[in-house]
Scaffold this active site. Structure first.
Site, PDB file in Angstrom:
ATOM      1  N   PRO A 106       9.401  -4.586  -3.382  1.00  0.00           N
ATOM      2  CA  PRO A 106       8.560  -3.659  -4.499  1.00  0.00           C
ATOM      3  C   PRO A 106       7.807  -2.597  -4.165  1.00  0.00           C
ATOM      4  O   PRO A 106       7.197  -2.628  -3.272  1.00  0.00           O
ATOM      5  CB  PRO A 106       7.771  -5.004  -5.023  1.00  0.00           C
ATOM      6  CG  PRO A 106       8.086  -6.369  -4.363  1.00  0.00           C
ATOM      7  CD  PRO A 106       8.679  -5.945  -3.101  1.00  0.00           C
ATOM      8  N   THR A 165       1.414   4.287  -1.235  1.00  0.00           N
ATOM      9  CA  THR A 165       0.087   4.526  -0.705  1.00  0.00           C
ATOM     10  C   THR A 165      -0.285   3.705   0.417  1.00  0.00           C
ATOM     11  O   THR A 165      -1.280   3.850   0.906  1.00  0.00           O
ATOM     12  CB  THR A 165      -0.911   4.703  -1.694  1.00  0.00           C
ATOM     13  OG1 THR A 165      -1.293   3.498  -2.047  1.00  0.00           O
ATOM     14  CG2 THR A 165      -0.664   5.851  -2.683  1.00  0.00           C
ATOM     15  N   GLU A 208       1.498  -9.257  -2.100  1.00  0.00           N
ATOM     16  CA  GLU A 208       2.148  -8.155  -1.413  1.00  0.00           C
ATOM     17  C   GLU A 208       3.608  -8.286  -1.458  1.00  0.00           C
ATOM     18  O   GLU A 208       4.435  -7.900  -0.552  1.00  0.00           O
ATOM     19  CB  GLU A 208       1.504  -8.250   0.018  1.00  0.00           C
ATOM     20  CG  GLU A 208       0.151  -8.289   0.251  1.00  0.00           C
ATOM     21  CD  GLU A 208      -0.197  -7.679   1.637  1.00  0.00           C
ATOM     22  OE1 GLU A 208       0.465  -7.610   2.622  1.00  0.00           O
ATOM     23  OE2 GLU A 208      -1.437  -7.653   1.875  1.00  0.00           O
ATOM     24  N   GLY A 209       4.240  -8.581  -2.824  1.00  0.00           N
ATOM     25  CA  GLY A 209       5.533  -8.575  -2.801  1.00  0.00           C
ATOM     26  C   GLY A 209       6.454  -9.535  -2.166  1.00  0.00           C
ATOM     27  O   GLY A 209       7.832  -9.619  -2.266  1.00  0.00           O
ATOM     28  N   ARG A 210       5.723 -10.707  -1.648  1.00  0.00           N
ATOM     29  CA  ARG A 210       6.384 -11.593  -0.939  1.00  0.00           C
ATOM     30  C   ARG A 210       6.823 -12.813  -1.987  1.00  0.00           C
ATOM     31  O   ARG A 210       7.456 -13.618  -1.800  1.00  0.00           O
ATOM     32  CB  ARG A 210       5.303 -12.397   0.054  1.00  0.00           C
ATOM     33  CG  ARG A 210       5.455 -11.862   1.562  1.00  0.00           C
ATOM     34  CD  ARG A 210       6.743 -11.401   2.060  1.00  0.00           C
ATOM     35  NE  ARG A 210       7.419 -12.557   2.364  1.00  0.00           N
ATOM     36  CZ  ARG A 210       7.510 -12.943   3.868  1.00  0.00           C
ATOM     37  NH1 ARG A 210       7.078 -12.155   4.607  1.00  0.00           N
ATOM     38  NH2 ARG A 210       8.252 -14.122   4.021  1.00  0.00           N
ATOM     39  N   PHE A 211       6.099 -12.930  -3.051  1.00  0.00           N
ATOM     40  CA  PHE A 211       6.392 -13.911  -4.001  1.00  0.00           C
ATOM     41  C   PHE A 211       6.860 -13.568  -5.105  1.00  0.00           C
ATOM     42  O   PHE A 211       7.717 -14.328  -5.869  1.00  0.00           O
ATOM     43  CB  PHE A 211       4.733 -14.722  -4.603  1.00  0.00           C
ATOM     44  CG  PHE A 211       4.084 -15.117  -3.315  1.00  0.00           C
ATOM     45  CD1 PHE A 211       4.364 -15.379  -2.295  1.00  0.00           C
ATOM     46  CD2 PHE A 211       2.852 -15.516  -3.543  1.00  0.00           C
ATOM     47  CE1 PHE A 211       3.867 -15.960  -1.293  1.00  0.00           C
ATOM     48  CE2 PHE A 211       1.913 -16.041  -2.546  1.00  0.00           C
ATOM     49  CZ  PHE A 211       2.291 -16.230  -1.118  1.00  0.00           C
ATOM     50  N   ARG A 256      -6.151  14.341   6.164  1.00  0.00           N
ATOM     51  CA  ARG A 256      -5.212  14.120   7.308  1.00  0.00           C
ATOM     52  C   ARG A 256      -4.457  15.397   7.353  1.00  0.00           C
ATOM     53  O   ARG A 256      -4.122  15.810   8.630  1.00  0.00           O
ATOM     54  CB  ARG A 256      -4.330  12.838   7.274  1.00  0.00           C
ATOM     55  CG  ARG A 256      -3.529  12.540   8.071  1.00  0.00           C
ATOM     56  CD  ARG A 256      -2.827  11.340   7.764  1.00  0.00           C
ATOM     57  NE  ARG A 256      -3.453  10.209   8.179  1.00  0.00           N
ATOM     58  CZ  ARG A 256      -3.170   8.889   8.137  1.00  0.00           C
ATOM     59  NH1 ARG A 256      -2.072   8.410   7.369  1.00  0.00           N
ATOM     60  NH2 ARG A 256      -3.962   7.755   8.258  1.00  0.00           N
ATOM     61  N   TYR A 271     -16.255   0.301   7.444  1.00  0.00           N
ATOM     62  CA  TYR A 271     -15.258   1.380   7.440  1.00  0.00           C
ATOM     63  C   TYR A 271     -15.283   2.273   8.306  1.00  0.00           C
ATOM     64  O   TYR A 271     -16.206   3.180   8.362  1.00  0.00           O
ATOM     65  CB  TYR A 271     -14.999   1.809   5.795  1.00  0.00           C
ATOM     66  CG  TYR A 271     -13.699   2.578   5.354  1.00  0.00           C
ATOM     67  CD1 TYR A 271     -12.784   1.952   4.791  1.00  0.00           C
ATOM     68  CD2 TYR A 271     -13.673   4.094   5.810  1.00  0.00           C
ATOM     69  CE1 TYR A 271     -11.428   2.708   4.420  1.00  0.00           C
ATOM     70  CE2 TYR A 271     -12.558   4.627   5.612  1.00  0.00           C
ATOM     71  CZ  TYR A 271     -11.319   4.150   4.781  1.00  0.00           C
ATOM     72  OH  TYR A 271     -10.341   4.810   4.427  1.00  0.00           O
TER      73      TYR A 271
END
Lengths: 531, 531
Positions: free
Chosen positions: B116, B121, B248-251, B387, B448
Site C-alpha cells: 500500500p 513520504t 504499516e500495510g501489514r494487516f 535536504r 528529534y
C-alpha cells in the site's frame, strides 16, 4: 467488614428520605420486599473443592462464597436469594508476580480454569465461575496493593494490580499526587480491574480514561509475560497497551500497573447550572465540550433525573426554595441540571468559569454556585449503596450505559428510555427511568440510564423482569450505533451483543488474540467472548 | 510537477543563505558534491513486469520508478545515484473500496505481493519493494481523496485514505473546520499513511496525535473488511482502532478514514521565548506541559539547534540585533529557543499566555513576541526541501527521533548526540548534530535530532557513513528506554530494533495479528516485522 451480599462496608449506607420513598411509590407503586438468605444458609451449599492443594490456594467455603459473584443485578438477586449456582473451587491470594506465575503453572499442570479477581465490582458478570468439568480457581489480587515507585519527574507511579481507589489515592496524596480516576465503584474497584475493563472515572475530562492513565506494566500470560515499557507516545507499530486494556482476564493476569499521575490541584470546585429544557441543556454541554474548555467534569441530568435527584436529596424546604428561584429565572418544569467541575490553578479556573458563563448564556443557564456540587462531591461514591436502601424498601434498581456520537445522542437516549419504560407494560408494571450524560467528548457522549422497578412476588419474577428490561435494550443499543458499554465492560452479560459492535472480523481478531495468549483457553472463559 | 528524485514540487525550494553554507563548512568542512543520475538513465533499468494484466494495474516504467522509493536517506542516495535495485512490477490506482477488494482478490489469485502506498513520504523504508520471487504490486491511493461526509454535530469527517495534508485542510476549511494534523511531511503525506504509521503533527498538543483523531473507518484485509464504527469512547474490549493504527500495510489496506475535526480557531499565534541554558529550558517546557496549560504547540531547540537556526535564518543584521537584546536580558551563549503556540478563543489564549509567562519566570525566559513564530509558521513545511539545498551544497542531512520519559530525556538526548557526533571520528570526519523536543507529554517528550555530514567521494561512502550513524544510534535508543520511533514508524529501517522495544511476546503478538489478517503474508513483507 465488607458486606457478603451487597455493596460496600456494612457500616455505610445511603438512607432514603421519607419523601423519596413516597416519590418512588407514586411513580411505580408500593414496594415488594423479598426475603434474604443468610450467609450460613449459603455456606451449607458450597460443595467440596475439586482443586489439588497448593500453598497459595485457599479452599475455605466463605472465601469461595465471597468471590463467587460481582455486583450485576443477576448477581444481586442470586446472592440475596442465596442461590449462587456455581462457586469457585478455591481462591488464591498471590503477593507477587512470581506467585501469579506459579499459579498459572499450577493451573496448567492440573487442568484448572482461572478467573482473575480485582474488587469484585463487575456489573456485567466478569468474575462469575461457570459450570465446568474443570475445577475453577479465582485469583484475588487484594494483597498486591503497594505503591512501589513514584517518579515525580515523569509523573509515573507503579502499583500492584489489586490496589483499590482509596488505597491508590491515599498513597499518592501522601506525596502530593493524585491519579484522578474516580469511577462510582471507586471504594472497592481496583487499578488492575480498571485497566482490564477499560474503566472511566467521573473526572475523565481532566485526567482521561484509564486508557490515557495506563502507561505500561506487565500482563502474566500462559505464553509468558507481556512487559510493556513506559514510553510517552510512539509510532512503533500497534500499541500493545491496548491489548491489555479491555482484556477482561481473557489474555492474562495483570501483575503490575504503571500510571500517569498529576500533582494535587490548587483548587477544585463543582458547580450546578440549570437549563430550562433538555434541548437547551444538550446544546450547552456540547458547546462546552467542543470548545475544549479545560473542565474536570461535565454531568448533565435529564428532566426526570433532575426531578428524581431533587426529590431524593432530602431537605424538601430548601429544595422548594431553590426550585422557586429557578422558576423565577426561567428554569421551571422540564429543567435539567448540569454539573461542571473546575480543577487546576486559580488563574486557569477563573478563565474557564468565565468561558462556561459565556457559552451557557445562549442556552439560558441559571447558575446556582457550588452548594449542590459540594453535596454531590460528598456523596459521589455513596450512590451504589442506594441499591440496598431501595431493596429494603421493596424496589430493584439497575443501570444501563452506552456512548454514541453527538448526532445520535438524543435519539438513542429516547429509544433507551422508551424501551425500558415500556418493557413491563404487558405485566401492568411501571418502570421509573431517568438518564444523565456523564462523560463527554468532542465526538459524542456517554448515556447512563437508571431504572427502578418492582421485583414482583418472588426472585424468579424479579430476574425475569430484569431480563426483559436488559436484553431488549442492549440489542437496541448496538443496533443503533451505541457501544454495548462505555464504562462497565463486556463480561458475560454484554458478550452476546459484542459481535454486532465489533463485526465478524473484529470478533475473530479478539479470538485470535485470546488463543495466542492462552492456547488452552483456561482464562475467564465465556467473558468478553462467548466462546 | 513532483520531483522524481527528491522532496516535493519542482517549483519549491528552501534556499540556504550564503552565511548558512559558511556556517556548515566551518563545522564539518567543505561540501562534496556527488553527480545525480537522470530519469532517463533510471527508466532504462526498469525490467519487464511480471504481473498479469488487470484493468486497474499500470505497468508503465515511470509509474514504477515514481513508486519505488520513499524519502529515507538510503532511498535518497539510491535515487540520486540512479541505483534503485528493485522496482514494483506495477502500480494500481484504485478509486473505491471495491477496487481495493478487487486488487486483493487479484493478488491472491495470481500470487502477488502488495504494497500500500500513500504519499511516498516514509523515511523508514515503508514502501520499498524487496527482491522477491513473486511479482510486486504497489497500490497507490492517490485517487481516493474525497471528503465524503462531514457531520458537524459530532465533528466527524469521512475521507478517502489517499487525501494529502493540503487536500484535507482545503476541503475542511471550506466548511469552517480543521483536522489540525500538521506533520512536517504534510504537503505530500496522506491521511491513510498517517493512520498506518501512527503519525504525529506539530500541533498535537491541541489536536492530539493521529491516534486521537482517528475515529473509525475500514481496513480491507485478506480475511475480509475490518469495519470500525465511530464511537466516542468504549469499554467494550480491546480497541480495534489500535490494530489499524501502526499496522504499516501489514494487516490490510485502509479504504476509508473517519476523523475528529475542530472548528477553525478564533485566534492562533506562535511565540518565541529564549531560556539562558538547556537545563532552564528543560525545566520550563516540563513545567508548562505538566501544568496542562492549553497550548497548541511546544517546541524547544537545544543550544546548537538554536544557534544553527539563527545562522540559517538569513537576515544576519536583524538576528545580530536580536542576539544582542537576548544577551542583555541574560540569554547569551548556550541560550535555547522555546516556541509555543496559542490556538483557540481570545479569552482562553489570554489566560494561557499569562500562565506561560508565570511558569517561565523562574527559568528566566526572555519573551520576544510573535515575529520568529510567524516565520516558523510560514516555513513549517519547507524544511524537507533543505535536504535538496544541502545536497547541492555537498552535504547530507538526516534525522533520528525517539521519545522517552522525562527522567530520561536529558540523558538519552546526550547519548544520541554523542553517538552521532563521534560516529565518523575514525574517518576523521565531523558531524554537525542538533536537537529539539517537539512533542511533549506529561510523562515525557519526543527527541528529534538532525545531523549533517559529508558524503565522501562516492555514493558507497555516503551510505556506509549513514549506516554507521544510524545503526549504532538506533541500538542505543532502544537499549536506553527510548522508542525506536515517536513519529516516523518502523518500516524496514527500524524493524531490527523493534523486538527490543516490544519484547518477545509483544513481537509474537504482532506476528499473530499479521498471520490472522494476511494468512499468506502478501502484504508489505519485511516492514514493521522482519519476518
Amino acid at each position: 467488614m465488607r458486606r457478603w451480599n451487597g455493596w460496600g462496608d456494612e457500616a455505610n449506607d445511603m438512607p432514603l428520605p421519607e419523601h423519596g420513598q413516597q416519590f418512588v411509590a407514586e411513580r411505580i407503586g408500593a414496594g415488594q420486599h423479598l426475603p434474604d438468605a443468610s450467609l450460613a444458609q449459603v455456606l451449607e451449599q458450597v460443595p467440596a473443592s475439586r482443586l489439588v492443594a497448593h500453598p497459595l490456594v485457599v479452599l475455605d467455603a466463605e472465601d469461595r462464597v465471597r468471590h463467587a459473584r460481582g455486583q450485576s443485578l443477576p448477581d444481586w438477586l442470586a446472592v440475596r436469594e442465596g442461590r449462587f449456582g456455581v462457586f469457585p473451587d478455591g481462591v488464591a491470594y498471590p503477593q507477587s508476580a512470581e506467585d501469579i506465575r506459579a499459579l498459572l503453572a499450577y493451573a496448567q499442570e492440573h487442568d484448572v480454569i482461572v478467573i482473575p479477581y480485582g474488587g469484585g465490582t463487575s456489573v456485567a458478570g466478569h468474575i462469575n465461575p461457570d459450570e465446568s468439568a474443570k475445577p475453577v480457581l479465582t485469583v484475588s489480587l487484594e494483597r498486591m496493593t503497594q505503591l512501589t515507585d513514584l517518579d515525580t519527574e515523569s509523573q509515573l507511579a507503579t502499583f500492584g494490580p489489586g490496589v483499590n481507589g482509596p488505597q491508590v489515592e491515599a498513597q499518592l496524596r501522601a506525596k502530593g499526587y493524585t491519579l484522578g480516576h474516580f469511577p462510582q465503584s471507586w471504594e472497592l474497584s481496583t487499578l488492575g480491574g480498571w485497566v482490564a475493563s477499560r474503566s472511566s472515572g467521573q473526572q475523565s475530562l481532566r485526567y482521561g480514561r484509564i486508557e490515557q492513565l495506563f502507561a505500561g506494566g506487565t500482563l502474566e500470560t500462559f505464553a509468558g509475560p507481556l512487559e510493556i515499557p513506559t514510553i510517552p507516545a510512539s509510532s512503533a507499530g500497534p500499541d500493545l497497551r491496548e491489548v491489555v486494556l479491555g482484556s477482561e482476564g481473557r489474555f492474562g493476569i495483570i501483575s503490575e500497573v504503571k500510571v500517569r499521575v498529576t500533582p494535587l490541584a490548587e483548587q477544585e470546585n463543582f458547580y450546578a447550572v440549570f437549563l430550562p429544557s433538555w434541548q437547551q441543556a444538550l446544546g450547552a454541554i456540547r458547546a462546552l465540550t467542543q470548545a475544549k474548555v479545560p473542565l474536570s467534569m461535565l454531568r448533565l441530568s435529564n428532566a426526570i433525573e433532575t426531578e428524581t435527584q431533587l426529590a431524593l436529596a432530602g431537605h424538601p424546604a430548601e429544595i422548594g426554595l431553590l426550585e422557586k428561584y429557578l422558576k423565577l429565572r426561567g428554569a421551571g418544569e422540564g429543567k435539567c441540571m448540569l454539573m461542571f467541575g473546575l480543577t487546576g490553578n486559580r488563574t486557569q479556573n477563573a478563565a474557564s468559569y468565565k468561558q462556561v458563563k459565556r457559552l451557557c448564556k445562549p442556552y439560558r443557564g441559571v447558575f446556582t454556585g457550588t452548594i449542590l456540587g459540594r453535596k454531590w462531591a460528598e456523596k459521589r461514591f455513596r450512590l451504589p449503596y442506594l441499591r440496598e436502601t431501595l431493596w429494603q424498601a421493596g424496589y430493584v434498581v439497575d443501570t444501563l450505559e452506552t456512548a454514541t456520537d453527538w448526532c445520535n445522542v438524543d435519539s438513542l437516549l429516547n429509544k433507551i428510555e422508551t424501551s425500558l419504560r415500556d418493557a413491563l407494560k404487558d405485566e401492568g408494571e411501571r418502570v421509573h427511568v431517568f438518564t444523565h450524560l456523564s462523560h463527554v467528548y468532542g465526538q459524542g457522549s456517554s448515556i447512563y440510564t437508571s431504572y427502578v422497578y418492582r421485583p414482583g412476588g418472588d426472585y424468579a419474577t424479579a430476574l425475569a423482569r430484569w431480563k426483559k428490561l436488559k436484553y431488549a435494550t442492549s440489542e437496541l443499543i448496538v443496533r443503533n450505533r451505541g457501544t454495548i458499554s462505555h464504562q462497565h465492560g463486556v463480561g458475560a452479560d454484554h458478550a452476546p451483543y459484542l459481535p454486532i459492535e465489533k463485526g465478524p472480523l473484529g470478533i475473530a481478531t479478539l479470538k485470535a488474540l485470546a488463543k495466542h495468549f492462552d492456547p488452552e483457553q483456561r482464562l475467564n472463559p465465556g467473558k468478553l467472548l462467548q466462546d
